[in-house]
Design an enzyme around this catalytic site. Structure first.
Site, mmCIF file in Angstrom:
data_model
loop_
_atom_site.group_PDB
_atom_site.id
_atom_site.type_symbol
_atom_site.label_atom_id
_atom_site.label_comp_id
_atom_site.label_asym_id
_atom_site.label_seq_id
_atom_site.Cartn_x
_atom_site.Cartn_y
_atom_site.Cartn_z
ATOM 1 N N ASN A 59 2.167 -3.237 -2.673
ATOM 2 C CA ASN A 59 3.525 -3.180 -2.128
ATOM 3 C C ASN A 59 3.997 -4.618 -1.931
ATOM 4 O OD1 ASN A 59 5.863 -2.867 -0.670
ATOM 5 N ND2 ASN A 59 4.873 -2.008 1.152
ATOM 6 N N LYS A 117 6.825 -5.638 -1.059
ATOM 7 C CA LYS A 117 7.854 -5.753 -0.015
ATOM 8 C C LYS A 117 9.017 -6.608 -0.535
ATOM 9 C CE LYS A 117 4.275 -4.918 3.366
ATOM 10 N NZ LYS A 117 3.740 -5.106 4.704
ATOM 11 N N HIS A 123 7.510 3.871 4.881
ATOM 12 C CA HIS A 123 6.737 2.709 5.321
ATOM 13 C C HIS A 123 7.158 2.345 6.749
ATOM 14 C CE1 HIS A 123 5.130 -1.334 5.622
ATOM 15 N NE2 HIS A 123 4.341 -1.035 4.611
ATOM 16 N N GLU A 157 7.788 -0.361 8.075
ATOM 17 C CA GLU A 157 8.890 -1.336 8.146
ATOM 18 C C GLU A 157 10.233 -0.640 7.961
ATOM 19 O OE1 GLU A 157 7.168 -3.926 5.237
ATOM 20 O OE2 GLU A 157 5.601 -4.463 6.675
ATOM 21 N N GLU A 199 -1.566 3.495 7.512
ATOM 22 C CA GLU A 199 -1.339 2.078 7.783
ATOM 23 C C GLU A 199 -1.072 1.869 9.274
ATOM 24 O OE1 GLU A 199 0.095 -0.088 3.931
ATOM 25 O OE2 GLU A 199 1.815 0.533 5.117
ATOM 26 N N GLY A 231 -0.001 -7.063 7.953
ATOM 27 C CA GLY A 231 0.430 -8.456 7.931
ATOM 28 C C GLY A 231 -0.137 -9.314 9.047
ATOM 29 N N SER A 250 -3.728 -5.448 5.973
ATOM 30 C CA SER A 250 -4.585 -6.636 5.824
ATOM 31 C C SER A 250 -5.782 -6.414 4.897
ATOM 32 C CB SER A 250 -5.038 -7.146 7.196
ATOM 33 O OG SER A 250 -3.916 -7.544 7.967
HETATM 34 P P1 13P Z 1 -0.541 -6.299 4.373
HETATM 35 O O1 13P Z 1 -1.565 -6.001 3.323
HETATM 36 O O2 13P Z 1 0.235 -7.557 4.099
HETATM 37 O O3 13P Z 1 -1.129 -6.250 5.750
HETATM 38 O O4 13P Z 1 0.543 -5.117 4.295
HETATM 39 C C1 13P Z 1 0.127 -3.810 4.314
HETATM 40 C C2 13P Z 1 1.275 -2.941 3.989
HETATM 41 O O5 13P Z 1 2.177 -2.759 4.787
HETATM 42 C C3 13P Z 1 1.308 -2.316 2.658
HETATM 43 O O6 13P Z 1 2.311 -1.355 2.583
#
Ligand code: 13P
Length: 256
Positions: free
Chosen positions: A9, A11, A94, A96, A166, A172, A213
């Site tokens: 992803n 983003k 997601h 976010e 997640e 992140g 992560s």
């Molecule tokens: P990270 O791998 O940067 O922690 O992000 C995970 C994520 O939100 C994947 O959708």
């Protein structure tokens, strides 16, 4: 036997030119790996360019979001009709999107239904916040998200979808869950909720990823867990060598 699946992803990162360069860098390495489904989810403006680059490969393409309507006066949105034919997967719900853009469980459910109606495979994200984690509310929260997401879906649809667990505190932050911790939420809470709603065979058929992560150094820890079928990778999927390494480790560990 569930086929492992690793998705990147990206983003809101990479211009179209940068996306093209990144795909060129990782395409061969990803394409060589067999037995693991590999999915790239670039920003929507780069989907068409990346689709062209992936055409001669076995790597699949996913969008990061979509609206549930097919077309109309919905300024700024992307429809399932537009994604159909371009990609095979779509990330839905997601954290976010839920957190920054007000997505609700009900909207997530509508999007999942729209994805299925157009032949797209949804990658549905669930996970608890740090506060919920610390308050011991993981099971209640995550199973609630799963139940709401699956409302009105057939067992056949559920078997073909992907769920990504997640935990928000792991996204992140560099602070991943433990393999055992994620395995337990996925096995007991997520598959448990599906077994309650449908049946044990459906709960065992759905593929569930861990996300938060994930990097080459901890991939084996997650992939050795029996309930974990893959990873939804954020930051590390923006680095070609790391993402290819994650996919290779997944193939090795799952013995495919
Ligand atoms: P990270 O791998 O940067 O922690 O992000 C995970 C994520 O939100 C994947 O959708």
């Amino acid at each position: 036997m569930r086929t492992p699946i690793i998705a990147g992803n990206w983003k809101m990162n990479k211009t179209v030119d940068e996306a093209v360069s990144l795909v060129r860098e990782m395409r061969r390495g990803l394409n060589e790996v067999r037995g693991v489904d590999r999915v790239l989810c670039p920003p929507s403006v780069a989907l068409a360019a990346v689709a062209g680059l992936l055409k001669p490969t076995t790597i699949k393409l996913g969008a990061q979001n979509m609206y549930w309507e097919e077309k109309g006066a919905y300024t700024g949105e992307t429809s399932p009709l537009m994604l159909k034919g371009l990609c095979q997967y779509v990330i839905i719900g997601h954290s976010e999107r839920r957190g920054y853009f007000g997505e609700t469980d009900e909207g997530v459910n509508r999007k999942i239904k729209a994805a299925f109606a157009h032949g797209l495979t949804p990658i549905v994200c669930v996970g608890e916040s740090l506060e919920q984690h610390e308050a011991g509310q993981i099971g209640e929260w995550v199973s609630g998200q799963v139940r709401a997401a699956l409302e009105g879906l057939s067992a056949e649809q559920v078997r073909s979808m992907i769920i990504a667990y997640e935990p928000l505190w792991a996204i992140g932050t560099g602070k991943a869950a433990t393999g055992a911790g994620a395995n337990s939420v996925i096995g007991l809470t997520i598959r448990g909720a599906i077994a309650d709603l449908y049946d044990e065979a459906t709960a065992q058929a759905v593929r569930v990823q861990y996300g938060g992560s994930v990097k080459p150094a901890n991939t084996a820890e997650f992939m050795t867990q029996p309930e974990i079928d893959g990873a939804l990778v954020g930051g590390a999927s923006l680095r070609a060598a790391d993402f290819v390494e994650i996919v290779r480790i997944a193939a090795q560990v799952k013995g495919v």
